[in-house]
Design a protein around this motif. Structure first.
Motif, PDB file in Angstrom:
ATOM      1  N   MET A 357       1.806 -40.577 -59.897  1.00 39.45           N
ATOM      2  CA  MET A 357       3.064 -39.889 -60.066  1.00 39.45           C
ATOM      3  C   MET A 357       3.904 -40.350 -59.065  1.00 39.45           C
ATOM      4  O   MET A 357       3.625 -40.274 -57.539  1.00 39.45           O
ATOM      5  N   GLU A 359       7.575 -39.330 -57.283  1.00 39.29           N
ATOM      6  CA  GLU A 359       8.402 -38.471 -57.082  1.00 39.29           C
ATOM      7  C   GLU A 359       9.647 -38.907 -56.556  1.00 39.29           C
ATOM      8  O   GLU A 359       9.614 -39.524 -55.525  1.00 39.29           O
ATOM      9  N   THR A 407      10.406 -31.537 -62.236  1.00 42.42           N
ATOM     10  CA  THR A 407       9.307 -30.904 -61.973  1.00 42.42           C
ATOM     11  C   THR A 407       9.907 -29.653 -60.870  1.00 42.42           C
ATOM     12  O   THR A 407       9.285 -28.673 -60.836  1.00 42.42           O
ATOM     13  N   THR A 415       9.675 -36.435 -61.590  1.00 41.27           N
ATOM     14  CA  THR A 415       8.442 -37.048 -61.470  1.00 41.27           C
ATOM     15  C   THR A 415       8.224 -37.973 -62.612  1.00 41.27           C
ATOM     16  O   THR A 415       8.321 -37.665 -63.692  1.00 41.27           O
ATOM     17  N   SER A 417       5.347 -40.042 -64.180  1.00 37.08           N
ATOM     18  CA  SER A 417       3.800 -40.142 -64.552  1.00 37.08           C
ATOM     19  C   SER A 417       3.160 -41.370 -65.251  1.00 37.08           C
ATOM     20  O   SER A 417       3.823 -41.555 -66.231  1.00 37.08           O
TER      21      SER A 417
END
Length: 446
Positions: A357, A359, A407, A415, A417
């Motif tokens: 992930m 961020e 998020t 985020t 992924s």
């Protein structure tokens, strides 16, 4: 649909069979019973007439006559217990003649009397009549079963004739949805389905025309946009080659990278298929963060803000490097334009150790509550912009098999992924070493 059609037809056949078969079986068994009763009545009446004739002539009634009538003429009729009471029995002057054996229950009885006072009583076993009635009921039951079997066969055939055109119609719709806009199937012979099929064919023709126009527009726009971009790239390469100042050459190199990325973005915008199905490979996140740092450090320094990159994952991921850079660049640019404070780009392993992930966060006011659910929709923007950047980034991530999510709203945290590559499949160890050709910046680690 086939199952429903079969159930409906079988239900109709079963209802008709029950409405016709049950009363028919009841009436048939009743007719058989009545026929046996009438046959017994006819035997008793015939014996009564014979006895009255002898009484009228003044003759005696012999035992043999009664026994003869007790034995049936037909082989399928039972032997009857017969009792004949001649006239004058009540005064003690008459005679009573009994022939045959007693009959156990169930039994059928016939009592006949004449004007002369003669009485004939016959009793036979009811089992032959019951068996005949049961045979009639069984025949009706077998007919009902045969009707259900024939109805099932016809329902199965009819359901195929009804469902097959619908299956073909669904296949045609699927072909049109997959891009084969001129797919055709043969007419079904069912008027309603053929009307839908014709309308679907006309829709496919209209889609074919629109797709042709869009492809032509994409080709024209691609040519018109790539020509000046190519000229600009050549000019920047020339500046990089002839300049003697390192700072100028470095800026030209960075500008050239931006032009190359812009060319790729234009290509992807004009080609929806390429945007939806990206080519993924095993890449290092650190390489991506290096590229983003070189591109965005200077703008953040001019704005008096800090840009921090952290790679806590330290594992390769499965992604398209150019598209991943474009997605993260969109998030960093939004943080620079609409955010505040320190902007952080942090890559870390997911909780299940199977993904990574990334961020992107800042210390700005964040996303409004009414805007957050639609933040990745085309044309949605809270600052008066075009609303294309986040929507395009979201589509690019889906094309790579990843996700882009909001998020946290305040302060904002986006985020990204991605799927992680196991350490055993590290591209630096799996791929053989070979010559390295560099066209532009060199990767460096920090």
């Amino acid at each position: 649909m086939r199952r429903r059609a079969i159930q409906m037809i079988l239900t109709a056949v079963a209802v008709v069979a029950l409405l016709m078969g049950v009363p028919g079986a009841f009436m048939g068994s009743a007719m058989v019973w009545n026929s046996e009763q009438r046959s017994l009545d006819a035997r008793a009446l015939s014996l009564l007439r014979a006895v009255d004739r002898r009484v009228t002539e003044g003759q005696a009634i012999p035992q043999s006559v009664v026994e003869a009538w007790a034995v049936p003429l037909a082989s399928d009729q039972p032997v009857a217990w017969t009792r004949v009471a001649a006239p004058g029995e009540q005064d003690g002057a008459g005679a009573v003649i009994v022939a045959g054996d007693d009959v156990d229950r169930p039994k059928m009885t016939s009592v006949q009397s004449s004007a002369l006072g003669t009485t004939v009583r016959m009793e036979v076993s009811a089992w032959p009549a019951i068996r005949k009635s049961a045979t009639v009921v069984a025949m009706f039951g077998g007919g009902m079963l045969v009707s259900l079997i024939v109805g099932w066969a016809l329902a199965n055939r009819l359901s195929r004739r009804l469902s097959a055109p619908l299956i073909y119609l669904a296949a045609q719709a699927e072909q049109i949805g997959s891009g084969q806009v001129r797919a055709r199937v043969r007419p079904s012979g069912i008027e309603e389905i053929d009307l839908v099929q014709d309308e679907l064919a006309r829709t496919g023709e209209r889609m074919a025309g629109r797709l042709a126009a869009e492809r032509q527009f994409a080709a024209d726009a691609s040519h018109q946009l790539r020509t000046p971009l190519t000229a600009l790239s050549m000019r920047l390469e020339e500046i990089e080659m002839i300049s003697t100042e390192e700072e100028v050459r470095q800026e030209a190199r960075r500008s050239l990278e931006q032009v190359e990325r812009m060319t790729q973005v234009v290509t992807e915008l004009l080609d929806a298929n390429a945007r939806a199905g990206g080519q993924t490979a095993a890449i290092h996140i650190l390489e991506v963060l290096n590229a983003l740092r070189e591109e965005w450090e200077a703008p953040f320094e001019r704005a008096g803000r800090d840009l921090v990159f952290t790679d806590e994952a330290a594992v390769p991921v499965l992604a398209d490097e150019a598209k991943l850079i474009q997605v993260l660049a969109t998030l960093i640019e939004n943080a620079l334009r609409y955010g505040a404070g320190v902007t952080r780009v942090v890559a870390r392993r997911s909780s299940n150790k199977r993904g990574v992930m990334i961020e992107v966060s800042d210390e700005g006011p964040g996303i409004e509550d009414d805007l957050a659910p639609d933040i990745f929709q085309y044309g949605v923007s809270g600052h008066g912009s075009t609303g294309i950047g986040l929507a395009l980034a979201h589509d690019l991530m889906q094309g790579m098999g990843g996700r882009l999510e909001l998020t946290q709203r305040r302060p904002p945290v986006f985020t990204v992924s991605l799927a992680a590559i196991p350490a055993s499949l590290d591209p630096d160890r799996v791929m053989p070493e070979g010559p390295l050709v560099s066209m532009g910046r060199r990767s460096r680690r920090f």
